[in-house]
Design a protein around this motif. Structure first.
Motif, PDB file in Angstrom:
ATOM      1  N   PHE A 241       0.894  -1.238  -0.036  1.00  0.00           N
ATOM      2  CA  PHE A 241       0.027   0.121  -0.100  1.00  0.00           C
ATOM      3  C   PHE A 241       0.734   1.186   0.063  1.00  0.00           C
ATOM      4  CE2 PHE A 241      -2.102   3.450   2.309  1.00  0.00           C
ATOM      5  CZ  PHE A 241      -3.331   3.518   1.680  1.00  0.00           C
ATOM      6  N   LEU A 242       1.868   1.383   0.916  1.00  0.00           N
ATOM      7  CA  LEU A 242       2.631   2.190   0.940  1.00  0.00           C
ATOM      8  C   LEU A 242       3.526   2.602  -0.647  1.00  0.00           C
ATOM      9  CD1 LEU A 242       4.221   2.081   4.733  1.00  0.00           C
ATOM     10  CD2 LEU A 242       2.430   3.760   3.727  1.00  0.00           C
ATOM     11  N   VAL A 243       3.989   1.696  -1.068  1.00  0.00           N
ATOM     12  CA  VAL A 243       4.586   1.808  -2.235  1.00  0.00           C
ATOM     13  C   VAL A 243       3.647   2.297  -3.396  1.00  0.00           C
ATOM     14  CG1 VAL A 243       6.051   0.911  -4.315  1.00  0.00           C
ATOM     15  CG2 VAL A 243       6.548   0.453  -1.779  1.00  0.00           C
ATOM     16  N   LEU A 244       2.459   1.818  -3.426  1.00  0.00           N
ATOM     17  CA  LEU A 244       1.506   2.265  -4.386  1.00  0.00           C
ATOM     18  C   LEU A 244       0.877   3.552  -4.077  1.00  0.00           C
ATOM     19  CD1 LEU A 244      -0.249   1.135  -6.668  1.00  0.00           C
ATOM     20  CD2 LEU A 244      -2.165   0.341  -4.986  1.00  0.00           C
ATOM     21  N   ARG A 245       0.819   4.116  -2.885  1.00  0.00           N
ATOM     22  CA  ARG A 245       0.753   5.229  -2.646  1.00  0.00           C
ATOM     23  C   ARG A 245       1.811   6.246  -3.155  1.00  0.00           C
ATOM     24  NH1 ARG A 245       0.831   7.842   3.359  1.00  0.00           N
ATOM     25  NH2 ARG A 245       2.963   7.192   2.961  1.00  0.00           N
ATOM     26  N   GLY A 246       3.004   5.895  -2.846  1.00  0.00           N
ATOM     27  CA  GLY A 246       4.240   6.434  -3.555  1.00  0.00           C
ATOM     28  C   GLY A 246       4.344   6.897  -4.934  1.00  0.00           C
ATOM     29  N   ILE A 247       3.962   5.725  -5.637  1.00  0.00           N
ATOM     30  CA  ILE A 247       4.090   5.770  -7.085  1.00  0.00           C
ATOM     31  C   ILE A 247       2.871   6.894  -7.729  1.00  0.00           C
ATOM     32  CG2 ILE A 247       3.012   4.685  -9.286  1.00  0.00           C
ATOM     33  CD1 ILE A 247       4.340   2.013  -7.953  1.00  0.00           C
ATOM     34  N   LYS A 248       1.873   7.069  -6.889  1.00  0.00           N
ATOM     35  CA  LYS A 248       1.062   8.147  -7.499  1.00  0.00           C
ATOM     36  C   LYS A 248       1.413   9.521  -7.442  1.00  0.00           C
ATOM     37  CE  LYS A 248      -3.088   5.310  -6.107  1.00  0.00           C
ATOM     38  NZ  LYS A 248      -3.714   5.258  -7.657  1.00  0.00           N
ATOM     39  N   THR A 249       2.402   9.680  -6.709  1.00  0.00           N
ATOM     40  CA  THR A 249       3.179  11.061  -6.669  1.00  0.00           C
ATOM     41  C   THR A 249       4.527  10.941  -7.564  1.00  0.00           C
ATOM     42  OG1 THR A 249       4.018  10.937  -4.653  1.00  0.00           O
ATOM     43  CG2 THR A 249       1.979  12.074  -4.796  1.00  0.00           C
ATOM     44  N   LEU A 250       4.957   9.992  -8.134  1.00  0.00           N
ATOM     45  CA  LEU A 250       6.225   9.796  -8.598  1.00  0.00           C
ATOM     46  C   LEU A 250       6.627  10.814  -9.599  1.00  0.00           C
ATOM     47  CD1 LEU A 250       9.013   8.094  -9.020  1.00  0.00           C
ATOM     48  CD2 LEU A 250       7.647   6.705 -10.637  1.00  0.00           C
ATOM     49  N   HIS A 251       5.948  11.104 -10.451  1.00  0.00           N
ATOM     50  CA  HIS A 251       6.042  12.037 -11.464  1.00  0.00           C
ATOM     51  C   HIS A 251       6.279  13.717 -11.109  1.00  0.00           C
ATOM     52  CE1 HIS A 251       1.794  12.094 -10.934  1.00  0.00           C
ATOM     53  NE2 HIS A 251       1.610  13.271 -11.617  1.00  0.00           N
ATOM     54  N   VAL A 252       5.713  14.010 -10.335  1.00  0.00           N
ATOM     55  CA  VAL A 252       5.859  15.274  -9.479  1.00  0.00           C
ATOM     56  C   VAL A 252       7.121  15.559  -8.746  1.00  0.00           C
ATOM     57  CG1 VAL A 252       3.484  16.134  -9.871  1.00  0.00           C
ATOM     58  CG2 VAL A 252       4.239  14.863  -7.834  1.00  0.00           C
ATOM     59  N   ARG A 253       7.216  14.419  -7.958  1.00  0.00           N
ATOM     60  CA  ARG A 253       8.723  14.232  -6.998  1.00  0.00           C
ATOM     61  C   ARG A 253       9.770  14.310  -8.099  1.00  0.00           C
ATOM     62  NH1 ARG A 253       9.012   9.696  -4.894  1.00  0.00           N
ATOM     63  NH2 ARG A 253       7.251   8.623  -5.253  1.00  0.00           N
ATOM     64  N   MET A 254       9.755  13.307  -9.007  1.00  0.00           N
ATOM     65  CA  MET A 254      10.728  13.171  -9.997  1.00  0.00           C
ATOM     66  C   MET A 254      11.245  14.445 -10.723  1.00  0.00           C
ATOM     67  SD  MET A 254      12.005  10.604  -9.416  1.00  0.00           S
ATOM     68  CE  MET A 254      13.465  10.576 -10.759  1.00  0.00           C
ATOM     69  N   GLN A 255      10.063  15.424 -10.813  1.00  0.00           N
ATOM     70  CA  GLN A 255      10.300  16.773 -11.682  1.00  0.00           C
ATOM     71  C   GLN A 255      11.250  17.528 -10.651  1.00  0.00           C
ATOM     72  OE1 GLN A 255       6.672  18.259 -12.545  1.00  0.00           O
ATOM     73  NE2 GLN A 255       6.087  16.604 -13.727  1.00  0.00           N
ATOM     74  N   ARG A 256      10.713  17.577  -9.484  1.00  0.00           N
ATOM     75  CA  ARG A 256      11.684  18.361  -8.411  1.00  0.00           C
ATOM     76  C   ARG A 256      13.027  17.767  -8.080  1.00  0.00           C
ATOM     77  NH1 ARG A 256      10.356  22.543  -4.860  1.00  0.00           N
ATOM     78  NH2 ARG A 256       8.911  23.002  -6.611  1.00  0.00           N
ATOM     79  N   HIS A 257      13.245  16.410  -7.840  1.00  0.00           N
ATOM     80  CA  HIS A 257      14.311  16.051  -7.800  1.00  0.00           C
ATOM     81  C   HIS A 257      15.476  16.426  -8.980  1.00  0.00           C
ATOM     82  CE1 HIS A 257      13.577  13.281  -4.445  1.00  0.00           C
ATOM     83  NE2 HIS A 257      12.540  12.624  -4.926  1.00  0.00           N
ATOM     84  N   CYS A 258      14.867  16.245 -10.482  1.00  0.00           N
ATOM     85  CA  CYS A 258      15.782  16.653 -11.241  1.00  0.00           C
ATOM     86  C   CYS A 258      16.184  18.061 -11.307  1.00  0.00           C
ATOM     87  CB  CYS A 258      14.917  16.197 -12.651  1.00  0.00           C
ATOM     88  SG  CYS A 258      14.930  14.595 -12.968  1.00  0.00           S
ATOM     89  N   GLU A 259      15.098  18.892 -10.984  1.00  0.00           N
ATOM     90  CA  GLU A 259      15.433  20.414 -10.815  1.00  0.00           C
ATOM     91  C   GLU A 259      16.461  20.813  -9.854  1.00  0.00           C
ATOM     92  OE1 GLU A 259      11.961  22.338 -10.039  1.00  0.00           O
ATOM     93  OE2 GLU A 259      10.854  21.661 -12.056  1.00  0.00           O
ATOM     94  N   ASN A 260      16.066  20.161  -8.649  1.00  0.00           N
ATOM     95  CA  ASN A 260      17.422  20.397  -7.421  1.00  0.00           C
ATOM     96  C   ASN A 260      18.595  19.720  -7.768  1.00  0.00           C
ATOM     97  OD1 ASN A 260      15.304  21.669  -6.262  1.00  0.00           O
ATOM     98  ND2 ASN A 260      15.000  20.418  -4.633  1.00  0.00           N
ATOM     99  N   GLY A 261      18.519  18.653  -8.521  1.00  0.00           N
ATOM    100  CA  GLY A 261      19.723  17.792  -8.788  1.00  0.00           C
ATOM    101  C   GLY A 261      20.593  18.599  -9.624  1.00  0.00           C
ATOM    102  N   ARG A 262      19.870  19.311 -10.905  1.00  0.00           N
ATOM    103  CA  ARG A 262      20.800  19.876 -11.753  1.00  0.00           C
ATOM    104  C   ARG A 262      21.440  21.256 -11.207  1.00  0.00           C
ATOM    105  NH1 ARG A 262      20.458  20.493 -17.060  1.00  0.00           N
ATOM    106  NH2 ARG A 262      18.642  19.371 -17.246  1.00  0.00           N
ATOM    107  N   ALA A 263      20.668  21.907 -10.328  1.00  0.00           N
ATOM    108  CA  ALA A 263      21.314  23.123  -9.266  1.00  0.00           C
ATOM    109  C   ALA A 263      22.336  22.750  -8.588  1.00  0.00           C
ATOM    110  CB  ALA A 263      20.082  23.950  -8.781  1.00  0.00           C
TER     111      ALA A 263
END
Length: 385
Positions: A241-263
């Protein structure tokens, strides 16, 4: 609408999912049960014992298959349990070719657990795919790769390796933990098996340990399902259940991970006290063009080496961090820092570690989704001390 018609950001929320048939619950219920009532011996509703299948785990497995463009998903108690199932496809005398800078736990599983059962492992610098073919022989049954690799951020051309694997009738498995299906989907590039430590970005909140496999071919899936059930290293319904819940926000989290990672990567690259930064988004990265072609963006994982630093200097930096947490793992919403030589890769002999660049002064960052200015300020104060 079928999953095939959904774009990725919609698949993370709807892929392989439907409302609960009993009461219409939007999120799959946590079926906290070990067994299921039968109307007659063998007469059940698709579930008989939760090691074999559990409705919550099935919902997660359907989601995993959808977001990785596969047909079959399998969820395990950890990423290493998922890897263990893949290696159990092999027989004594078989050989495996893997990258030379893979995760320390993977190396330990290969060398300390399976090698004694007569399986031979070759560790090769796969950023040059031509080096792989020199190690292929009639006993080679599996190519195992990570891309980007942990912790050196080497990028491997999945499509090129898949052509080579198919030429020799070899299974190709890709650990996609660092990239996630948001950034790359190895099955679309010709891989046979995708593995995840779903503990990391898929779960995303550092509150669960789960592993995953995704495949396209039914016969391969059936072999892996048999091993999953027979060996029993499955995850529980709450973890599912916890991973399924996490997957539902994967796309928005990854966008920020990538933005912050680049900076953060760009900040470190300009810092006068930093000798080398490893991040596939740099144009001078050895396989930057491959990364541009097979990845959507370059992720939030970064490694770096301070100038003139040894073991003690690297340890001092990670101990002085305040926003970054010194801890194992990666991929959570919070930023983490690690010292691979003494933490994630300590199980690899020093001589072998250093051949691939994992020196005592190397620091690995998992850049989270906090305000990037706070992350950079934290690195500035820690490196400057």
């Amino acid at each position: 609408m079928s999953d095939n018609n959904l774009r990725f950001n919609s698949k993370t929320i709807h892929g392989g999912q439907e409302p609960d048939k009993a009461y219409g619950a939007v999120m799959p219920p946590i079926y906290q049960t070990s067994t299921y009532a039968q109307s007659t011996p063998g007469g059940h509703k698709g579930f008989e014992y939760s090691r074999s299948a559990n409705p919550t785990r099935t919902a997660l497995e359907n989601s995993l298959a959808s977001i990785e463009s596969g047909n079959f998903g399998l969820a395990f108690a950890s990423g290493l349990a998922a890897m263990d199932a893949v290696i159990k496809l092999l027989n004594p005398g078989d050989e495996v070719i893997s990258t030379n800078d893979l995760y320390g736990g993977s190396y330990r599983l290969f060398k300390k657990v399976f090698e004694k059962f007569g399986i031979t492992f070759h560790f090769v610098g796969m950023h040059d795919s031509h080096k792989i073919e020199a190690h292929i022989n009639e006993n080679t049954k599996l190519i195992w790769l990570e891309t980007p690799t942990n912790p050196m951020m080497n990028v491997i051309d999945i499509e090129k390796v898949s052509v080579l694997a198919k030429k020799h009738n070899i299974l190709l498995a890709v650990d996609n933990t660092f990239a996630t299906p948001y950034l790359q989907r190895p099955l679309e590039l010709g891989a046979d098996i995708v593995m995840h430590s779903a503990t990391k970005y898929l779960g995303g909140h550092s509150d669960v340990v789960v592993g995953a496999l995704v495949v396209k071919e039914k016969e391969l899936a059936e072999r892996l399902y048999f091993i999953q059930n027979a060996s029993g290293a499955v995850c529980g319904p709450m973890d599912s259940f916890l991973v399924l819940r996490g997957i539902k926000t994967l796309h928005v989290r990854m966008q920020r991970h990538c933005e912050n990672g680049r900076a953060v990567a760009q900040y470190l690259a300009k810092h006068p006290k930093i000798k080398k930064v490893y991040w596939p988004g740099f144009e001078n990265h050895p396989n930057h063009e491959v990364a541009k072609r097979q990845m959507r963006d370059f992720g939030g994982m970064i490694s770096f080496v301070p100038k003139g630093a040894g073991y003690e200097d690297a340890v001092k930096i990670v101990e002085n961090l305040r926003v970054f947490t010194l801890a194992e793992s990666l991929g959570g919403v919070e930023s983490l820092a690690g010292h691979p030589a003494s933490m994630t890769h300590a199980s690899i002999p020093k001589e072998e570690r250093e051949k691939s660049g994992v020196v005592d002064s190397l620091i690995r960052l998992s850049v989270g989704i906090e305000d990037v200015n706070d992350l950079i300020a934290d690195l500035e104060q820690a490196i400057g001390q």
